[in-house]
Each structure stands twice: as structure tokens, then as C-alpha cells.
Design a protein around this motif. Structure first.
Motif, mmCIF file in Angstrom:
data_model
loop_
_atom_site.group_PDB
_atom_site.id
_atom_site.type_symbol
_atom_site.label_atom_id
_atom_site.label_comp_id
_atom_site.label_asym_id
_atom_site.label_seq_id
_atom_site.Cartn_x
_atom_site.Cartn_y
_atom_site.Cartn_z
ATOM 1 N N UNK A 114 0.825 -1.204 0.000
ATOM 2 C CA UNK A 114 0.000 0.000 0.000
ATOM 3 C C UNK A 114 0.865 1.263 0.000
ATOM 4 N N UNK A 115 1.939 1.261 0.794
ATOM 5 C CA UNK A 115 2.847 2.412 0.810
ATOM 6 C C UNK A 115 3.508 2.599 -0.558
ATOM 7 N N UNK A 116 3.884 1.501 -1.172
ATOM 8 C CA UNK A 116 4.512 1.569 -2.496
ATOM 9 C C UNK A 116 3.531 2.099 -3.543
ATOM 10 N N UNK A 117 2.302 1.605 -3.502
ATOM 11 C CA UNK A 117 1.291 2.070 -4.453
ATOM 12 C C UNK A 117 1.006 3.559 -4.260
ATOM 13 N N UNK A 118 0.984 4.002 -3.014
ATOM 14 C CA UNK A 118 0.749 5.422 -2.740
ATOM 15 C C UNK A 118 1.872 6.275 -3.328
ATOM 16 N N UNK A 119 3.115 5.872 -3.117
ATOM 17 C CA UNK A 119 4.241 6.623 -3.658
ATOM 18 C C UNK A 119 4.250 6.574 -5.182
ATOM 19 N N UNK A 121 1.683 6.364 -7.134
ATOM 20 C CA UNK A 121 0.608 7.211 -7.657
ATOM 21 C C UNK A 121 0.960 8.691 -7.580
ATOM 22 N N UNK A 122 1.628 9.093 -6.500
ATOM 23 C CA UNK A 122 1.919 10.518 -6.285
ATOM 24 C C UNK A 122 3.322 10.912 -6.732
ATOM 25 N N UNK A 123 4.264 9.979 -6.672
ATOM 26 C CA UNK A 123 5.662 10.295 -6.993
ATOM 27 C C UNK A 123 6.308 9.074 -7.635
ATOM 28 N N UNK A 124 6.048 8.825 -8.932
ATOM 29 C CA UNK A 124 6.506 7.583 -9.561
ATOM 30 C C UNK A 124 8.020 7.381 -9.515
ATOM 31 N N UNK A 125 8.793 8.466 -9.582
ATOM 32 C CA UNK A 125 10.246 8.318 -9.619
ATOM 33 C C UNK A 125 10.873 8.149 -8.232
ATOM 34 N N UNK A 126 10.117 8.428 -7.166
ATOM 35 C CA UNK A 126 10.576 8.303 -5.784
ATOM 36 C C UNK A 126 11.923 9.013 -5.595
ATOM 37 N N UNK A 127 11.927 10.310 -5.866
ATOM 38 C CA UNK A 127 13.157 11.107 -5.699
ATOM 39 C C UNK A 127 13.107 11.804 -4.339
ATOM 40 N N UNK A 133 8.278 17.468 -2.208
ATOM 41 C CA UNK A 133 6.988 16.763 -2.167
ATOM 42 C C UNK A 133 7.179 15.271 -1.989
ATOM 43 N N UNK A 134 8.159 14.708 -2.664
ATOM 44 C CA UNK A 134 8.443 13.273 -2.521
ATOM 45 C C UNK A 134 8.916 12.962 -1.099
ATOM 46 N N UNK A 135 9.736 13.824 -0.535
ATOM 47 C CA UNK A 135 10.234 13.597 0.823
ATOM 48 C C UNK A 135 9.105 13.635 1.844
ATOM 49 N N UNK A 136 8.179 14.584 1.678
ATOM 50 C CA UNK A 136 7.049 14.683 2.612
ATOM 51 C C UNK A 136 6.174 13.440 2.528
ATOM 52 N N UNK A 137 5.910 12.966 1.321
ATOM 53 C CA UNK A 137 5.136 11.728 1.170
ATOM 54 C C UNK A 137 5.840 10.554 1.836
ATOM 55 N N UNK A 138 7.166 10.503 1.704
ATOM 56 C CA UNK A 138 7.927 9.379 2.241
ATOM 57 C C UNK A 138 7.959 9.375 3.761
#
Length: 536
Positions: A114-119, A121-127, A133-138
Motif C-alpha cells: 500500500x505504501x509503495x502504491x501510494x508513492x 501514484x503521487x511520486x513515480x520516480x521516488x526522488x 513533495x516526494x520527501x514529505x510523502x515518504x
């Protein structure tokens, strides 16, 4: 999979230490080993967390498997899900009956998925180390989803196995949620940083700084949480040092070193807390574990956001610097189009000035000016040295015969025109050290050490450092370059002319620097040759 595959899929799916031995294995075998090796790493992480939690009667302070599993899904995709499920189930079977072990494995895998799917969807490159924005999601959304799901399944499985009583379920669930969240961020950061491709312009890590930071962090952790006679009041004060130290590490250390340091500190802190050492051991359970988990969540989140802000700031400064360089080079090239000189002249003289500055940066008479920032400003200023020629009439600039004295006086005014233009810009923009150095370089690069130059007949140390370096670079390039009115001079003749000017036309120290770096001058001249037929 072919060896030429790029991205994370194979090249960066394993830690660097394993990759050193990786090339000796054939590509088909490498492909077959990827999933089993990843599964083995995840199995060990789950086993460590599970056994340490059961041994202490509580969930582990940090559950490292969560972050490793998330990183594996990010690197390898959905094909890792069955592998994670199987590895988690096998680890659970070492301490639990089959049904609770299956429930635990299903909950952990579902949370990570679920965490992977969320990232995705919102941040495909996981940078996470580059984009805020990617850091806040992580550090917020992903660990919350993963930890709640895994803690619910874990509490249920332990209750089902009779390890946890129903009355303790809520306490265990809360501790498990914090353990999963802390482990997700700490180990996930580390795994993603270890497998992250290095940026093309990344500097070589400072190993001495890393060793100092690692030693200081582990010593601080031992002082706060380790067994020693320091009073608790002093240990509480030491806790406040951790926050600025973590911020410093976020700004100064690369992602792999920063995340490794946090993971090592968290692991040491968890072991010391479980062993009832340090200031936290005086508190009633489970408060020591909750405080440790909260501290590691806070510190890792702060370190990651500091790292992201530092990276964003570096990117912005690099972009601004590139824009400034392009504007300066375009402006200088525009001035050169009115003369018989070429764009390569700008690039060569800039490179010569850089070489001279690096040779002289430790010299007692130059080191106060030729700091790293000063050298950078000097090199950015160098292309502007003849910008004042835009004020000289074309008939004089393009004249192929000898100039009359009156025409030479007009040519000499280009240093004044250039200085006035830059001074006006400095006044309009509020002034800057860069514009001040550019103004000095433009105005004084035709001054001579013995006072016979122009426009002010300055002598010796009266001539700014920028003007002294530019004077030699400009003369050398003029000597070795072909012009419509002259043939190029070989390097050895140019060298003799410059030597004759030592102490008269040029600063002796600058001439000495030229002699030490003349091989660099030859390489620069070869790299930036003039285009043929520049006089047509």
C-alpha cells in the motif's frame, strides 16, 4: 536481462559492496539471483525485528524490514511481492505457529504494498532526496499507511498465538506502529540511498568528514544511552545537541552517508534501550521505547528534509550560475564580434586565468583574494575583459594596418568604457563582490608592474590581483593566436617574451605561476583552437 539495461532495475538494485563482485557472474545468472538475494536480505531483516521484539516482550524499537521491503518494491516492482510474502512467512515460522505467521506476513506485505502504491501514484520516480513533495510523502503518508496496516496484522497474529494478552493489545499496537514507522523511514532511506545512482556532477565524498561525523554521532549516542557514571541531568542536556548535529549532517553529508549514520545510530540506540542502559531506562515501560521511536522518527524526518532543502538550494544556485555564465559569455561574445578576436579567445583566457589563480591561491600575497569564491568570481569576470570595445569605432577596431597615436588613444579607452558600464550596472543593482572584481579586471588588465601601462599607470601592488592575472593571460593568448594583421608566435617564443616582462610588464609571482603551469597553458590552447579563416 542485458548488461546494457539502465536505471535501478539491475545496475542499482544491489548495494555497492555486492556490485563489486557482481560483474564476474554471467548476466543470466545475475538475473536469476536478484530475487533470491533480495528475499534473503528481507528475511534476515524480518527475523531480527521479530526475535528482538519477542525476546523483550514488546515489539522491537525499530522494525528494519519495512523500509527494506519498500525499497525492494521501488527498485524491482511488483514482482517482489510474492518474494516478500514468502520471506516474511518463513521468518515468522521460526517463532510463531503457521496461522499467526501467515497473518503477520500478509499484514507486513500488504502494508508495504500500500505504501509503495501510494508513492507510485503521487511520486513515480521516488526522488525523496531531491524533491520536497516526494520527501514529505515518504516521511508522512507512506509510513503511516504501512505502519498501521502492519501493526494491526502483527498485533492480531501475536494475540492469536497467545504471546500478547487481549488487555495489552492496544499498547502493543501503538508500540508496533511506531516501530514500523521508524524502521520504514530509517531503513528505507538507507536502502534507497545505497542504490541511488550518483549524480553526474557529484563531488567525491570527504571520507575524513564522514569518519568525524560517524564517530561523533556514535559517541553522542553512547553518552546519552550507554552505561557510564554521567548524571542523568547531563544526559538530558546532551539530547539537545542531537538536533543541530542532525541538521548539520543533513546539509553536509551525501544521502548514503547520512542515512547509514541514522540507521547505525538508531540501531545502537535500540540495543542500548532494550538492554536497560542510559537515561531512558529509568522510565517505566513502554515509555523508553516510545521516546526512542519518536526521537528517531523526528530526527530522520528532519535530516531528510534538511537534505532535500540543501539539494534544492544547490540546484537553484547551479541553475542561476549557469544562467549567469550564459549571459556573461553572450555579452562578451557580442563585444568580440566587433573585433578580430574570436569566441575561443574568451574561453582560452578564462581557462588561463583559472590555472594562474589555482597556482597562486596559497601564495601569501594572493591567498586573501584567491579564495574558492574569489577564484570563481575571477573566472566569471574574465570573459568581460574587453567588453569596453563596444565603445570603440569599427574603423579602428577592424583596421588591419598599424594604428596612429590618436587611434591608439581611442583603443586604450576601452578599459574606461568597460569600467563605466560595469560601475553603472553595480550602482543600479546595489553592488556585488562579483561586479566589483569584474570592474577591477576590466579597468586594470592593461596596467604594467612598472607603471608604464594604461589607463592609470598603476605600479606593483596598486594593480588589483584580477588585473595582474588577466594581463598575462591576455598577452599570452594574443601572442600565440593568428590575427588578420599578424601570424601566431610559437609557445617557446611567447614564453621568452613573458619572461622578459617579469618585473616590468608582469607581476613576478604571476610569471612564476605561468612557468609552473605552462603545460596547462599548452593544453588549453590546443583544446580551444580558433576556427580557420577568421579574417575572411
Amino acid at each position: 536481462m542485458a548488461d546494457s539495461c539502465s536505471g535501478y532495475t539491475e545496475k542499482h538494485a544491489l548495494p555497492a559492496g555486492i556490485l563489486r563482485a557482481w560483474p564476474v557472474i554471467s548476466a543470466p545468472v545475475r538475473q536469476r539471483l536478484q530475487l533470491p538475494l533480495a528475499g534473503a536480505i528481507y528475511f534476515v531483516a524480518v527475523l531480527c525485528g521479530l526475535q528482538s521484539g519477542i525476546a523483550c516482550g514488546l515489539p522491537p524499537s525499530i522494525h528494519p524490514a519495512a523500509g527494506f521491503g519498500f525499497a525492494m518494491l521501488t527498485l524491482r516492482g511488483g514482482t517482489m511481492l510474492p518474494v516478500l510474502m514468502l520471506a516474511d512467512f518463513c521468518a515468522g515460522m521460526t517463532a510463531l505457529p503457521p496461522l499467526p505467521a501467515l497473518a503477520l506476513a500478509a499484514g507486513n506485505t500488504a502494508g508495504i504494498a500500500l505504501a509503495w502504491q501510494l508513492m507510485q501514484a503521487k511520486a513515480p520516480q521516488v526522488r525523496i532526496f531531491d524533491l520536497p513533495r516526494h520527501a514529505v510523502l515518504f516521511i508522512c503518508a507512506a509510513p503511516l499507511v504501512q505502519s498501521v496496516t502492519a501493526a494491526t496484522a502483527g498485533t492480531f497474529s501475536l494475540t492469536l498465538a497467545g504471546i500478547v494478552h487481549h488487555s495489552q493489545a492496544s499498547t502493543v499496537w501503538g508500540a508496533w506502529t511506531l516501530a514500523q514507522g521508524a524502521g520504514f523511514i530509517l531503513s528505507g532511506m538507507a536502502a534507497l540511498a545505497w542504490t541511488r545512482p550518483a549524480p553526474p556532477d557529484a563531488a567525491t565524498p570527504d571520507r575524513r568528514r564522514l569518519l568525524k561525523a560517524s564517530g561523533a554521532a556514535l559517541l553522542l549516542c553512547l553518552l546519552v544511552l550507554g552505561p557510564h557514571p554521567l548524571p542523568d541531568s547531563l544526559r538530558y542536556l546532551l539530547l539537545f545537541i542531537i538536533i543541530p548535529a542532525t541538521a548539520w549532517a543533513g546539509f553536509k553529508l551525501p544521502p548514503a552517508h547520512l542515512s547509514s549514520l541514522l540507521l547505525a545510530g538508531g540501531t545502537l540506540g535500540a540495543w542500548l534501550t532494550h538492554a536497560d542502559h542510559g537515561v531512558l531506562s529509568t522510565l517505566p515501560a513502554p515509555l523508553p521505547f516510545v521516546l526512542l521511536q519518536g526521537a528517531m522518527l523526528l530526527l530522520s524526518a528532519m535530516a531528510l528534509m534538511t537534505q532535500v532543502l540543501a539539494t534544492t538550494n544547490r540546484h537553484m544556485r547551479r541553475s542561476l550560475s549557469t544562467t549567469q555564465d550564459a549571459a556573461l559569455f553572450s555579452l562578451a561574445s557580442l563585444a568580440e564580434t566587433r573585433d578580430n578576436e574570436t569566441g575561443a579567445h574568451i574561453m582560452r583566457t578564462q581557462a588561463y586565468v583559472r590555472v594562474l589563480a589555482r597556482q597562486l591561491r596559497t601564495h601569501v600575497r594572493f591567498r586573501s583574494v584567491l579564495t574558492p569564491e574569489g577564484i570563481e568570481q575571477l573566472c566569471k569576470s574574465a570573459p568581460l575583459h574587453d567588453i569596453g570595445k563596444v565603445g570603440v569605432p569599427d574603423a579602428i577596431l577592424r583596421k588591419q594596418g598599424p594604428l596612429t597615436p590618436q587611434e591608439m588613444d581611442q583603443i586604450k579607452l576601452h578599459t574606461v568604457y568597460g569600467r563605466d558600464a560595469l560601475r553603472h550596472a553595480s550602482m543600479r543593482l546595489g553592488g556585488s563582490s562579483f561586479l566589483q572584481m569584474a570592474e577591477e579586471l576590466v579597468h586594470t588588465h592593461h596596467e604594467c608592474w612598472d607603471g608604464t601601462g594604461y589607463p592609470q599607470q598603476l605600479t606593483g601592488e596598486q594593480i588589483p590581483v584580477a588585473g595582474r592575472l588577466m594581463a598575462l593571460a591576455d598577452v599570452y593568448d594574443a601572442l600565440i593566436s593568428r590575427r588578420c594583421y599578424k601570424k601566431p608566435v610559437p609557445h617557446h617564443q611567447a614564453r621568452e617574451i613573458i619572461l622578459k616582462g617579469r618585473g616590468t610588464r608582469f607581476d613576478p609571482a604571476v610569471v612564476d605561476a605561468f612557468l609552473r603551469a605552462e603545460h596547462d597553458f599548452l593544453a588549453i590552447a590546443a583544446a580551444f583552437r580558433d576556427e580557420p579563416d577568421t579574417c575572411t
